[in-house]
Motif scaffolding. Structure first.
Motif, short mmCIF file in Angstrom:
data_model
loop_
_atom_site.label_atom_id
_atom_site.label_comp_id
_atom_site.label_asym_id
_atom_site.label_seq_id
_atom_site.Cartn_x
_atom_site.Cartn_y
_atom_site.Cartn_z
N THR A 163 48.17 40.20 56.45
CA THR A 163 49.55 39.88 56.11
C THR A 163 49.91 40.30 54.69
OG1 THR A 163 49.10 37.71 55.20
CG2 THR A 163 49.40 37.83 57.59
N LYS A 164 51.21 40.36 54.45
CA LYS A 164 51.71 40.69 53.12
C LYS A 164 51.29 39.62 52.11
CE LYS A 164 56.15 41.45 54.32
NZ LYS A 164 57.54 41.87 54.11
N TYR B 136 47.72 40.01 51.18
CA TYR B 136 47.56 41.14 50.27
C TYR B 136 47.89 40.73 48.84
CZ TYR B 136 48.39 45.62 48.05
OH TYR B 136 48.37 46.67 47.17
N SER B 137 49.02 40.02 48.68
CA SER B 137 49.37 39.64 47.31
C SER B 137 48.40 38.59 46.77
CB SER B 137 50.83 39.17 47.22
OG SER B 137 51.05 38.09 48.08
N ARG C 266 45.16 38.59 47.39
CA ARG C 266 43.96 39.32 46.97
C ARG C 266 44.22 40.10 45.69
NH1 ARG C 266 42.56 43.25 50.49
NH2 ARG C 266 44.41 43.08 51.77
N MET C 267 45.38 40.75 45.60
CA MET C 267 45.65 41.56 44.41
C MET C 267 45.80 40.66 43.17
SD MET C 267 45.38 44.57 45.27
CE MET C 267 44.48 44.37 46.79
N LEU D 58 42.42 39.55 42.00
CA LEU D 58 41.60 40.61 41.39
C LEU D 58 42.15 41.00 40.02
CD1 LEU D 58 40.92 42.85 44.49
CD2 LEU D 58 39.21 41.64 43.15
N SER E 236 53.15 45.25 39.52
CA SER E 236 53.58 45.79 40.81
C SER E 236 54.82 45.08 41.35
CB SER E 236 52.46 45.66 41.83
OG SER E 236 51.34 46.38 41.41
N MET F 115 54.96 41.58 42.04
CA MET F 115 54.72 40.34 42.79
C MET F 115 55.03 39.14 41.89
SD MET F 115 51.04 41.42 44.36
CE MET F 115 50.79 43.08 45.00
#
Lengths: 519, 361
Positions: B220-221, B224-225, B227-228, B231, B239, B241
């Motif tokens: 899912t979106k 993803y956000s 995880r990013m 990290l 980006s 978010m």
């Protein structure tokens, strides 16, 4: 062979993550020579220096110093034996004076206390001996970049360094300051010091060095007498192929350009209230590259952060394609057509621990081509990132590989590819090729020009004068937070001319600078 | 892009090898400890420790039933860890959500008499209360950038105090103060899944949650956000978010999963609420997330493994007075240490790669 002071024999270094940084490297340093080490980013220069300076340990191979095999336990040990290193990022304590910084760790003592007077005396003497013009009682925080570098060099001299390693010393200097540094280096050489000079700027390397060692892909490609080797030949050795140097033939005129970026009277104060950008105004039309030149730390970084929204600015207006963007979120700005290659690729530009694929989509994953309401479209994303990897020639085995495992140049390509893929109207490129190899840099330059030819507006900030001059259609120079000069064409403009504006020796009149706004 | 040959030094296989080696080392140390404690019949005991849980279905049932709360706590905690938040509030959330679930489970006016509806009400109530409670450190973090670890640790004590007070004064039988709540109404409790064991339908809910968290993280979106951001926070901001929204959502979700875990545990295994101290399950969540490498499947395996060892140790302790159950925490500690250590076996990998390089010239 008495005159060999430091000899590296078959040095191999493999990092725990499996990267082979150095492979059977052999280099000999003669006493009293200036020896340059050149190579692409990721070629293994920094690793090699870290091994000499005992920050890293070689996996195999031997180091001989003054004829004896040595095995320094740590960098303190290396320093004590007469090896000094000036890092790219200065390691100084800003709130200490120059003298205090120089003697730090080996202070003259009076009883249990540091003898400050003695420290000042010793450092003054040192500065005089080596012909440094510096006030040792000044706080380091008050110094400019080139003076800080002098302090770093004095630090190594204070510890009787015989071999001084300089890592990219000219990256932060103006042409004039570089000249000054070179004069000093020649002087050190005459006094018997050995200088190891690391740089990406080949013309400087050729100018200053006695001998040049080339490293490519972790292997040594020979040591050459500087006078016998041309810059073209060096480039070829470094990247393994020939390279063109001018981009003029790639430039194509763009018809009926629209206004892309319009910045008016922008002022920015940092959190301490210090003004960093003062009343800056300029604009960019489609199909042109506007370069910003200047010594690092003169407001360029803040100007970019203010426009991109990483830091809020206090006064002025910024319009992207006619839309006022001050109050927009970063996401909204990106949707308005802004794209941004950040100065520091490891901090802002990528998530090193994530895959290339994940890094490729961070600014596009919300678009309906790549995701639905909740879910990501895995197949399309994979295809998109594979296409980008191919299009931008990123050297990797798979889109699943972690970005952190790539070399600097390839990481930068990932960043550029991602920003390119947002199909922006405005591309802000901040130090787009800093610290990366010639080959990758060349590739990125061509991409930027290609985007310009497609009618996009490009704002380019770079500390590398060659880069700004080669790429820009128009140019502004910043000094102390102000725009001090504007050139609507770079024809006939020389590096040293720009250097005078960068140093604040000269400046254009208000009227001339106002032309940066197309008025 | 050419296909590479399989090598043990590649990242994936190497990670697997490392975990196996960690488990091996941990077991070896356990064996040595057993030798010291028992002298003569250590090997026998060691084999018992490893095989006890598989000897009877009842025993294996212990493993399955004990892994459920571990897994829930692990899933909740891994969401925090993945976002880069070191939040340990799952412990307190477990306690207070349990109290809320209890309030529903002993209340005859709410319980409908339908088994599925009643247990669902209790578990969802626990989940919702967990989500709301977790919003407190979430909001403080997102808005004021308050350190989530300090806040969550302090909150654990506060939540326990409040929860215990409620249990003693409002949930005990007929208003009489006691150390446990009144009995749960039968229909609120989860039904048995495997006869003659304690295994209940919560096991299925657990598997569903593992799958959901996996999908959330990797498909899912939002995932993803997460995880990013975990990290590299600057990269996520650059980006575009929004950290505020993300932090709030993550806390909400992690709180919900933690609360659910508590509801499932209580309705599956207990007759009444009788935790007179923090159950320790929330902290174990951090352990699970760590051993499971912040991956939902990893957490599932870690929960199973740890539960297996604990069951083995418990059974051994029951049958042999020399053995203390807490011995097994040695294994847990060594496992965590080795698995979360970045350097374990790195040297070996370096050497292997060097050989490889030399072979290839």
């Amino acid at each position: 062979m008495e005159d060999i002071i430091l000899k590296l024999e078959n040095i191999t270094k493999i990092y725990p993550n499996g990267t082979v940084a150095n492979k059977d490297i052999n280099i000999e340093l003669k006493k009293g020579e200036i020896h340059s080490i050149v190579g692409e980013n990721g070629a293994g220069k920094s690793t090699l220096m870290k091994i000499i300076f005992a920050i890293e340990k070689q996996t195999t191979g031997k180091i001989y110093y003054k004829g004896e095999e040595i095995n320094f336990a740590n960098s303190m040990d290396a320093i004590a034996n007469g090896i000094g290193m000036v890092h790219q990022h200065f390691m100084l304590i800003p709130s200490f004076t120059v003298a205090e910084n120089i003697v730090l760790g080996a202070e003259p003592k009076k009883g249990a206390f540091i003898d400050k007077k003695e420290a000042v005396r010793v450092t003054q003497e040192l500065a005089k001996k080596y012909n440094f013009d510096i006030d040792v009682t000044q706080k380091v925080s008050e110094l400019n970049v080139s003076a800080k570098q002098k302090v770093e060099i004095l630090k190594t001299l204070y510890r009787d360094a015989e071999v001084i390693i300089l890592d990219e010393p000219t990256a932060v200097l103006t042409p004039q300051e570089t000249e000054q540094l070179f004069e000093q280096l020649l002087q050190f050489k005459q006094m018997g010091h050995t200088i190891v000079f690391i740089s990406h700027k080949l013309n400087e390397v050729k100018q200053i060095s006695d001998r040049i060692s080339v490293i490519r892909l972790g292997e040594s490609k020979g040591t050459h007498e500087a006078k016998d080797v041309t810059i073209e030949k060096l480039t070829e050795l470094i990247i393994g192929r020939k390279l063109e140097t001018s981009y003029d033939e790639y430039r194509k005129p763009v018809e009926h350009p629209e206004m892309i970026l319009d910045v008016r009277n922008l002022s920015f104060k940092d959190s301490a209230g210090v003004p960093k950008v003062k009343n800056a105004s300029f604009s960019i039309k489609g199909g042109e590259i506007l370069g910003i030149a200047g010594v690092q730390g003169n407001g360029q970084e803040e100007l970019i952060k203010a426009i991109t929204g990483l830091l809020p600015f206090q006064e002025g207006t910024v319009k992207v394609c006619g839309q006022e963007i001050q109050k927009m979120t970063i996401m909204q700005k990106r949707n308005a057509g802004m794209s941004y290659i950040p100065e520091d690729r490891m901090i802002d530009g990528c998530a090193a621990g994530a895959s290339i694929q994940d890094n490729m989509i961070s600014t596009t994953y919300t678009k309906n081509t790549l995701s639905g309401k909740l879910f990501l479209k895995g197949k399309t994303i994979r295809k998109t990132s594979q296409d980008l990897i191919e299009r931008f020639a990123v050297k990797t085995n798979s889109e699943k590989e972690k970005v952190g495992a790539l070399s600097g140049g390839n990481i930068q390509k990932v960043v550029v590819a991602r920003e390119w893929s947002t199909d922006p109207k405005l591309m802000i490129a901040e130090q787009p090729t800093r610290g990366i190899d010639v080959g990758s840099a060349n590739y990125i330059h061509k991409e930027l020009i290609e985007m310009r030819n497609q009618g996009k507006g490009i704002l380019l900030v770079s500390a590398d004068l060659n880069e700004v001059m080669a790429l820009s259609d128009r140019l502004i120079v910043m000094d102390d937070g102000k725009i001090v000069a504007y050139f609507d064409s770079l024809k006939g403009v020389t590096e040293s001319q720009l250097g005078l504006y960068m140093l604040g020796v000269e400046h254009h009149s208000e009227e001339e600078i106002r032309r940066a706004c197309y008025e | 892009m050419n296909k590479k040959k399989f090598k043990w030094t590649d990242e994936g296989p190497f990670e697997f090898l490392r975990i196996m080696a960690s488990i091996g080392t941990a077991l070896l140390v356990t064996f040595i400890v057993l030798c010291i404690v028992t002298k003569s019949f250590a090997l026998e005991l060691f084999i018992d420790l490893l095989t006890y849980p598989t000897q009877k279905m009842l025993y294996f049932g212990y493993v399955l039933v004990k892994m459920v709360p571990l897994c829930f706590a692990g899933l909740a905690t891994l969401l925090y860890f993945r976002t880069g938040l070191f939040n340990l509030s799952t412990e307190g959330v477990f306690y207070i959500s349990g109290v809320v679930a209890t309030w529903f489970a002993i209340n005859p006016n709410i319980m409908t008499g339908n088994e599925i509806v009643d247990s669902a009400i209790c578990i969802l109530a626990a989940g919702v209360s967990g989500a709301l409670i977790a919003l407190i450190p979430g909001f403080l973090k997102a808005k004021l950038n308050a350190d989530e670890m300090v806040i969550s640790l302090m909150m654990n004590s506060i939540l326990f105090g409040i929860g215990y007070y409620i249990v003693l004064n409002y949930l005990a039988i007929g208003g009489i103060t006691g150390t446990a709540s009144a009995d749960f109404i039968d229909t609120a409790r989860l039904t048995k899944l495997i006869p003659k064991t304690q295994v209940h339908t919560g096991l299925i809910i657990m598997f569903v949650m593992v799958a959901l968290v996996y999908i959330l993280l990797f498909k899912t979106k939002l995932g993803y956000s997460i995880r990013m951001t975990g990290l590299n926070k600057s990269f996520a901001k650059y980006s575009g978010m929004s950290a505020f929204g993300l932090f709030m959502t993550v806390h909400l979700l992690a709180g919900f999963i933690g609360g659910m875990g508590s509801g499932v545990e209580l309705m599956g295994l207990y007759k009444k609420f009788s935790w007179s101290q923090l159950p320790g399950l929330g902290f174990t969540g951090a352990l699970m997330a760590n051993i499971g490498k912040n991956h939902p499947i990893g957490v599932l395996l870690a929960a199973f493994g740890i539960s297996y060892l604990r069951a083995g140790a418990q059974l051994l302790a029951n049958s042999n007075p020399v053995i203390d159950i807490s011995m097994i925490s040695i294994v847990e500690v060594i496992l965590t240490l080795l698995i979360s250590s970045q350097y374990f076996l790195r040297k070996w990998r370096g050497k292997q790669m060097l050989k490889e390089e030399q072979k290839n010239g």
